[in-house]
Write a protein that holds these residues in place. Sequence first.
Motif, PDB file in Angstrom:
ATOM      1  N   PHE A  49      -6.425  -4.803  -7.617  1.00  9.84           N
ATOM      2  CA  PHE A  49      -6.496  -4.786  -6.153  1.00  9.84           C
ATOM      3  C   PHE A  49      -6.480  -6.218  -5.625  1.00  9.84           C
ATOM      4  O   PHE A  49      -7.063  -7.123  -6.240  1.00  9.84           O
ATOM      5  CB  PHE A  49      -7.770  -4.072  -5.684  1.00  9.84           C
ATOM      6  CG  PHE A  49      -7.812  -2.621  -6.039  1.00  9.84           C
ATOM      7  CD1 PHE A  49      -7.375  -1.658  -5.150  1.00  9.84           C
ATOM      8  CD2 PHE A  49      -8.276  -2.216  -7.285  1.00  9.84           C
ATOM      9  CE1 PHE A  49      -7.417  -0.310  -5.479  1.00  9.84           C
ATOM     10  CE2 PHE A  49      -8.318  -0.870  -7.624  1.00  9.84           C
ATOM     11  CZ  PHE A  49      -7.883   0.080  -6.717  1.00  9.84           C
ATOM     12  N   GLU A  50      -5.805  -6.421  -4.492  1.00  8.15           N
ATOM     13  CA  GLU A  50      -5.712  -7.736  -3.873  1.00  8.15           C
ATOM     14  C   GLU A  50      -6.806  -7.918  -2.830  1.00  8.15           C
ATOM     15  O   GLU A  50      -7.304  -6.952  -2.239  1.00  8.15           O
ATOM     16  CB  GLU A  50      -4.337  -7.931  -3.224  1.00  8.15           C
ATOM     17  CG  GLU A  50      -3.183  -7.928  -4.219  1.00  8.15           C
ATOM     18  CD  GLU A  50      -1.853  -8.169  -3.545  1.00  8.15           C
ATOM     19  OE1 GLU A  50      -1.831  -8.224  -2.297  1.00  8.15           O
ATOM     20  OE2 GLU A  50      -0.847  -8.303  -4.272  1.00  8.15           O
ATOM     21  N   THR A  51      -7.131  -9.196  -2.609  1.00 10.14           N
ATOM     22  CA  THR A  51      -8.114  -9.544  -1.589  1.00 10.14           C
ATOM     23  C   THR A  51      -7.386  -9.960  -0.317  1.00 10.14           C
ATOM     24  O   THR A  51      -6.458 -10.771  -0.350  1.00 10.14           O
ATOM     25  CB  THR A  51      -9.006 -10.702  -2.074  1.00 10.14           C
ATOM     26  OG1 THR A  51      -9.633 -10.324  -3.298  1.00 10.14           O
ATOM     27  CG2 THR A  51     -10.074 -11.033  -1.049  1.00 10.14           C
ATOM     28  N   GLU A  57      -9.407  -3.349  -0.602  1.00  9.26           N
ATOM     29  CA  GLU A  57      -9.327  -1.929  -0.303  1.00  9.26           C
ATOM     30  C   GLU A  57      -8.111  -1.302  -0.979  1.00  9.26           C
ATOM     31  O   GLU A  57      -7.173  -1.996  -1.378  1.00  9.26           O
ATOM     32  CB  GLU A  57      -9.265  -1.707   1.207  1.00  9.26           C
ATOM     33  CG  GLU A  57      -8.088  -2.360   1.890  1.00  9.26           C
ATOM     34  CD  GLU A  57      -8.138  -2.201   3.397  1.00  9.26           C
ATOM     35  OE1 GLU A  57      -9.019  -1.446   3.871  1.00  9.26           O
ATOM     36  OE2 GLU A  57      -7.304  -2.806   4.096  1.00  9.26           O
ATOM     37  N   GLY A  58      -8.155   0.033  -1.111  1.00 14.38           N
ATOM     38  CA  GLY A  58      -7.052   0.759  -1.725  1.00 14.38           C
ATOM     39  C   GLY A  58      -7.503   2.146  -2.132  1.00 14.38           C
ATOM     40  O   GLY A  58      -8.626   2.573  -1.833  1.00 14.38           O
ATOM     41  N   ILE A  91     -17.398   5.327  -7.755  1.00 15.78           N
ATOM     42  CA  ILE A  91     -16.781   5.047  -6.460  1.00 15.78           C
ATOM     43  C   ILE A  91     -17.565   5.870  -5.443  1.00 15.78           C
ATOM     44  O   ILE A  91     -17.440   7.081  -5.379  1.00 15.78           O
ATOM     45  CB  ILE A  91     -15.297   5.468  -6.444  1.00 15.78           C
ATOM     46  CG1 ILE A  91     -14.518   4.736  -7.532  1.00 15.78           C
ATOM     47  CG2 ILE A  91     -14.683   5.206  -5.082  1.00 15.78           C
ATOM     48  CD1 ILE A  91     -13.094   5.210  -7.668  1.00 15.78           C
ATOM     49  N   ASP A  92     -18.361   5.196  -4.664  1.00 13.14           N
ATOM     50  CA  ASP A  92     -19.248   5.911  -3.754  1.00 13.14           C
ATOM     51  C   ASP A  92     -19.319   5.169  -2.426  1.00 13.14           C
ATOM     52  O   ASP A  92     -20.274   4.469  -2.124  1.00 13.14           O
ATOM     53  CB  ASP A  92     -20.640   6.052  -4.371  1.00 13.14           C
ATOM     54  CG  ASP A  92     -21.551   6.950  -3.545  1.00 13.14           C
ATOM     55  OD1 ASP A  92     -21.028   7.692  -2.705  1.00 13.14           O
ATOM     56  OD2 ASP A  92     -22.780   6.889  -3.745  1.00 13.14           O
ATOM     57  N   GLY A  93     -18.269   5.302  -1.629  1.00 17.75           N
ATOM     58  CA  GLY A  93     -18.249   4.663  -0.322  1.00 17.75           C
ATOM     59  C   GLY A  93     -17.978   3.169  -0.412  1.00 17.75           C
ATOM     60  O   GLY A  93     -17.485   2.639  -1.410  1.00 17.75           O
ATOM     61  N   ILE A 113     -12.733   1.161  -1.825  1.00 20.97           N
ATOM     62  CA  ILE A 113     -11.757   1.850  -2.683  1.00 20.97           C
ATOM     63  C   ILE A 113     -12.082   3.328  -2.656  1.00 20.97           C
ATOM     64  O   ILE A 113     -13.199   3.737  -2.998  1.00 20.97           O
ATOM     65  CB  ILE A 113     -11.786   1.308  -4.120  1.00 20.97           C
ATOM     66  CG1 ILE A 113     -11.397  -0.177  -4.124  1.00 20.97           C
ATOM     67  CG2 ILE A 113     -10.843   2.103  -5.017  1.00 20.97           C
ATOM     68  CD1 ILE A 113     -11.514  -0.831  -5.472  1.00 20.97           C
ATOM     69  N   GLN A 114     -11.133   4.129  -2.258  1.00 21.78           N
ATOM     70  CA  GLN A 114     -11.344   5.559  -2.108  1.00 21.78           C
ATOM     71  C   GLN A 114     -10.524   6.336  -3.138  1.00 21.78           C
ATOM     72  O   GLN A 114      -9.428   5.924  -3.520  1.00 21.78           O
ATOM     73  CB  GLN A 114     -10.938   6.012  -0.698  1.00 21.78           C
ATOM     74  CG  GLN A 114     -11.671   5.310   0.421  1.00 21.78           C
ATOM     75  CD  GLN A 114     -13.138   5.698   0.483  1.00 21.78           C
ATOM     76  OE1 GLN A 114     -13.504   6.802   0.089  1.00 21.78           O
ATOM     77  NE2 GLN A 114     -13.971   4.788   0.984  1.00 21.78           N
ATOM     78  N   ARG A 115     -11.099   7.464  -3.590  1.00 19.25           N
ATOM     79  CA  ARG A 115     -10.352   8.382  -4.452  1.00 19.25           C
ATOM     80  C   ARG A 115      -9.575   9.332  -3.551  1.00 19.25           C
ATOM     81  O   ARG A 115     -10.109   9.851  -2.565  1.00 19.25           O
ATOM     82  CB  ARG A 115     -11.308   9.170  -5.356  1.00 19.25           C
ATOM     83  CG  ARG A 115     -10.614  10.018  -6.416  1.00 19.25           C
ATOM     84  CD  ARG A 115     -11.644  10.638  -7.356  1.00 19.25           C
ATOM     85  NE  ARG A 115     -12.516  11.555  -6.633  1.00 19.25           N
ATOM     86  CZ  ARG A 115     -12.241  12.848  -6.414  1.00 19.25           C
ATOM     87  NH1 ARG A 115     -11.083  13.368  -6.849  1.00 19.25           N
ATOM     88  NH2 ARG A 115     -13.080  13.616  -5.770  1.00 19.25           N
ATOM     89  N   GLU A 116      -8.294   9.539  -3.866  1.00 17.17           N
ATOM     90  CA  GLU A 116      -7.487  10.471  -3.078  1.00 17.17           C
ATOM     91  C   GLU A 116      -8.137  11.850  -3.060  1.00 17.17           C
ATOM     92  O   GLU A 116      -8.777  12.261  -4.028  1.00 17.17           O
ATOM     93  CB  GLU A 116      -6.076  10.596  -3.671  1.00 17.17           C
ATOM     94  CG  GLU A 116      -5.238   9.336  -3.569  1.00 17.17           C
ATOM     95  CD  GLU A 116      -3.893   9.507  -4.244  1.00 17.17           C
ATOM     96  OE1 GLU A 116      -3.775  10.412  -5.109  1.00 17.17           O
ATOM     97  OE2 GLU A 116      -2.967   8.746  -3.939  1.00 17.17           O
TER      98      GLU A 116
END
Length: 396
Positions: A49-51, A57-58, A91-93, A113-116
């Motif tokens: 992931f990029e900053t 985010e992603g 991954i929790d918020g 970072i969110q899970r689809e």
Amino acid sequence: MKTKIKNVFKIAVLMLLIINISCEGEGTLSNENEIISFSLTAGDFTKDFETNNDVIEGVVPYTIDGSNISLRITISEKATIAPDPSAITTIDGIANFVVIAEDGTKREYVVDIQRELSPENTIVSFEVKTSLFETNADIDNETGTINQRVLPGTVLTDIETTIEVSNGATITPDPKTIFDYSSPVAFTVTAENGETKEYLVTLALMDEEYMIQCDITNAFKWFGGDDRPTDPDFPEAFGDRNVGTGQTIRLLKDLNPTSFGAHFQGAFEYATTRTPYEGDFELKLNIRRSDGTIFASKNTLVSGPFMGGWIDFDLSSINLLLERNTDYYFTWYLVDGEALEITASSTANLDETEDESHNGGGFAGQARERDNANLEDWNTWFEHEWHFSFRLEGKQ
């Protein structure tokens, strides 16, 4: 002379300044506090992931296990980061990281970072529980139908179910509130992303008569006790023992068996004299799962004299549900066979037939009291290449 002294003084002052500046440089603490790289791993999945303006985010696929992740973060030399990335496993918020430079300067990063959201919305398992039996119903996810035949006598208005749906999905109505399946029941499964799938559950009593008889006979096997004296050359084949027979049965449809029969050639007799045994005797049937464990048993008493043929076990009172495409091992033996010392012949077919229910292999068992063994023990049984005669009746 004075000019020379002045020049020497200037050189000395310049050298002191250089030394002073050098020392000051060596004592300066770094103010670097940057996240240089950021990657997430879950199982075989890894993503970088990029900053962007102190924000990372992603999204990651819904198929990964979001509760078992690991982070790999590279930061500026001599800097520290809090919290420790190795302590993050889910991954929790939104999460916040603070990178602290060597000189104490702090820089905060926001990680989002969110899970689809999963599109999966299927019923994974549907277990039916009644006072008579428990079974896993057949699920057709393509048509959205669940059809299950249940034992005769089942009260269709008092059915308990346990339903498992796709991860993250929900089901309505709540299965725990539904007990009446006397008519079809509709359920809706909703995926995380909101997509829905309809299911129609139909339970019906088994009322179709079923009967199969496999009796092609071209082989005969020792069954029961043995009154022949022990032969030192054949210690395992003669003398006190009890020998049983078994057969694998696999059904194409669920079955409530009401009767099972085993076939024997001729009367029970004493092997040494060929004298028929004319008294009563008892056989025991054990029905085993594919790991050999017994889940149902039935004894039958046979009045003498028995001259050969079928011996049946009445299974109607034990409310069995045999599931389709499942191997069951039916094993039967003469109760007190070692003490009675009488024997008969189990009939068998050496060849496979077109009947799939009978093409499973047979079993043979042998036990001796002197070895503290009996035919209830699965370790006294072994696979046999013959297909032993049986007949089976019930309802589907």
